[in-house]
Design an enzyme around this catalytic site. Structure first.
Site, PDB file in Angstrom:
ATOM      1  N   GLN A   1     -50.605 124.178   3.663  1.00  0.00           N
ATOM      2  CA  GLN A   1     -51.412 125.364   3.910  1.00  0.00           C
ATOM      3  C   GLN A   1     -52.850 124.967   4.228  1.00  0.00           C
ATOM      4  O   GLN A   1     -53.429 124.101   3.586  1.00  0.00           O
ATOM      5  CB  GLN A   1     -51.375 126.288   2.697  1.00  0.00           C
TER       6      GLN A   1
ATOM      7  N   SER B   1     -48.134 119.280  -0.049  1.00  0.00           N
ATOM      8  CA  SER B   1     -47.904 120.532  -0.778  1.00  0.00           C
ATOM      9  C   SER B   1     -46.747 121.308  -0.143  1.00  0.00           C
ATOM     10  O   SER B   1     -45.597 120.901  -0.245  1.00  0.00           O
ATOM     11  CB  SER B   1     -49.194 121.357  -0.810  1.00  0.00           C
ATOM     12  N   LEU B   2     -47.017 122.419   0.506  1.00  0.00           N
ATOM     13  CA  LEU B   2     -45.989 123.169   1.217  1.00  0.00           C
ATOM     14  C   LEU B   2     -45.144 122.265   2.100  1.00  0.00           C
ATOM     15  O   LEU B   2     -43.924 122.435   2.224  1.00  0.00           O
ATOM     16  CB  LEU B   2     -46.650 124.254   2.086  1.00  0.00           C
TER      17      LEU B   2
ATOM     18  N   ARG C   1     -42.103 131.221  -2.481  1.00  0.00           N
ATOM     19  CA  ARG C   1     -43.201 130.405  -3.013  1.00  0.00           C
ATOM     20  C   ARG C   1     -44.551 131.025  -2.655  1.00  0.00           C
ATOM     21  O   ARG C   1     -45.446 131.139  -3.497  1.00  0.00           O
ATOM     22  CB  ARG C   1     -43.100 128.987  -2.456  1.00  0.00           C
TER      23      ARG C   1
ATOM     24  N   HIS D   1     -52.110 124.419  -7.567  1.00  0.00           N
ATOM     25  CA  HIS D   1     -51.820 123.135  -8.214  1.00  0.00           C
ATOM     26  C   HIS D   1     -52.565 122.964  -9.545  1.00  0.00           C
ATOM     27  O   HIS D   1     -53.025 121.872  -9.887  1.00  0.00           O
ATOM     28  CB  HIS D   1     -52.099 121.970  -7.260  1.00  0.00           C
TER      29      HIS D   1
ATOM     30  N   GLN E   1     -44.314 121.430  -8.906  1.00  0.00           N
ATOM     31  CA  GLN E   1     -45.297 121.088  -7.883  1.00  0.00           C
ATOM     32  C   GLN E   1     -46.466 122.069  -7.809  1.00  0.00           C
ATOM     33  O   GLN E   1     -47.607 121.660  -7.596  1.00  0.00           O
ATOM     34  CB  GLN E   1     -44.598 121.001  -6.516  1.00  0.00           C
TER      35      GLN E   1
END
Length: 374
Positions: A78, A163-164, A188, A276, A325
């Protein structure tokens, strides 16, 4: 051209070198649908272990622990989104088909938002995450359609995402289908948005300091705020670029103290909240439920986790890692350094933007990386 993103094992054949200099006959790790790797047993002797890709049997999670990368696919997270992305995908039928599939799953015209915006809408967590996921996998299909593209794709022996982007990497590696991955990414994004709405939190990039100094900056800020506003390093991106997440008052304290720590720049990130960190805790249970209901298979190649910078083979472990995560710091710097130290020759950034290319160049100026946009 097929739009399927389930990359099956291939038997080694004699193939001439393509325009990329890759020889498909070198993919000898696949045989009869089995991918073979070397792992270490408890007494450090070498043993050979194999597993059928997608097997429902118990899988040793250390299956990929001795991986030796040569060519990698890296997928953005993102923040990489930009109005106009997805335009090139319409020139390749398999890439275009992914957007059509996405529209049916999401219930709205994702491509229209990607191409036309508005930017504020595309930047929202609930839309940017599926948009980046689909556009990144469309970039794989654009590459496949090029001369020598299929051979290049078959040469990829490790993948990961920021991440994503870890979900994109897992889809490419065959851990789950394009459709199941998109459903997970949609949920998510929604869960992270809801968690953000429930707390007054934010993120800021600290530019120009090493990780140790950024940690000291966080410690100093935390001395001045209540427990609910405390901050932490959330993204370990590359030397001189670390993202800090936490309560808004804590982020403001970080910004106020940054100059005294000789930070070169502070950039408040356009995200919904403190990703996070513990601020995303309420998203975990929703993710756990969705992951439990999703068929996840052993990836056909190593996929490096954001949580511990290690590849995981066991589907159950992958599910647990993905649930963790959203509340765990992203170990992207450690991941890239590990790939480079293990002998990575070339990597490809697939999807919108060139964020990852910039990051890896900060780690190793000589790193060979090519961007494939859609």
């Amino acid at each position: 051209m097929s739009c399927s993103l389930v990359f099956h094992s291939v038997s080694p054949k004699s193939v001439s070198m393509n325009s990329s200099g890759l020889n498909c006959s070198s993919l000898a790790g696949f045989k009869n649908g089995i991918r073979r790797f070397r792992i270490k047993n408890l007494d450090n002797t070498r043993v050979s272990m194999s597993v059928s890709v997608g097997s429902q049997n118990t899988v040793n999670d250390a299956l990929f622990s001795d991986y030796r990368p040569t060519h990698a696919f890296l997928f953005p997270g993102q923040g990489a989104q930009t109005v106009g992305m997805g335009t090139e995908a319409q020139n390749v039928s398999a890439a275009s088909a992914l957007f059509k599939k996405a529209n049916a799953i999401l219930g709205f015209d994702l491509l229209d938002i990607c191409i036309n915006g508005p930017k504020e809408k595309l930047d929202s967590t609930v839309l940017s995450q599926p948009a980046i996921y689909v556009t990144s996998l469309a970039a794989v299909e654009i590459l496949r359609a090029r001369e020598g593209g299929q051979c290049l794709i078959e040469s990829i022996d490790v993948t990961c995402g920021l991440s994503l982007g870890e979900y994109t990497a897992l889809a490419f590696a065959g851990a789950f289908s394009f459709e199941d991955g998109l459903k997970l990414v949609k949920l998510r994004g929604e869960a992270m948005q809801e968690a953000s709405d429930a707390a007054n939190s934010a993120m800021v990039s600290v530019i120009g300091l090493d990780s140790e100094k950024v940690q000291k900056l966080c410690d100093a800020a935390n001395e001045e705020v209540d427990e609910g506003d405390k901050v932490q390093i959330a993204n370990f991106l590359c030397p001189g670029n670390y993202a800090v997440s936490g309560g808004v008052k804590g982020i403001e304290a970080v910004e106020a103290k940054a100059k005294s720590f000789k930070a070169r720049m502070m950039v408040r990130l356009a995200v919904a909240g403190a990703f996070h960190t513990r601020f995303m805790e309420s998203a975990v249970s929703r993710l756990e439920a969705a992951l439990a209901a999703t068929e996840i298979k052993t990836p056909r190649i190593p996929v490096i986790s954001n949580v511990d910078a290690q590849p995981h083979a066991d589907p159950g472990t992958i599910k647990k890692i993905l649930a963790r995560q959203v509340t765990s710091p992203v170990q992207w710097e450690m991941t890239l350094k590990a790939l480079l130290s293990k002998g990575l020759k070339k990597s490809y950034e697939l999807g919108p933007g060139k964020v990852i290319a910039g990051i890896i160049k900060r780690i190793d100026k000589g790193a060979d990386i090519e961007t494939i946009s859609a």
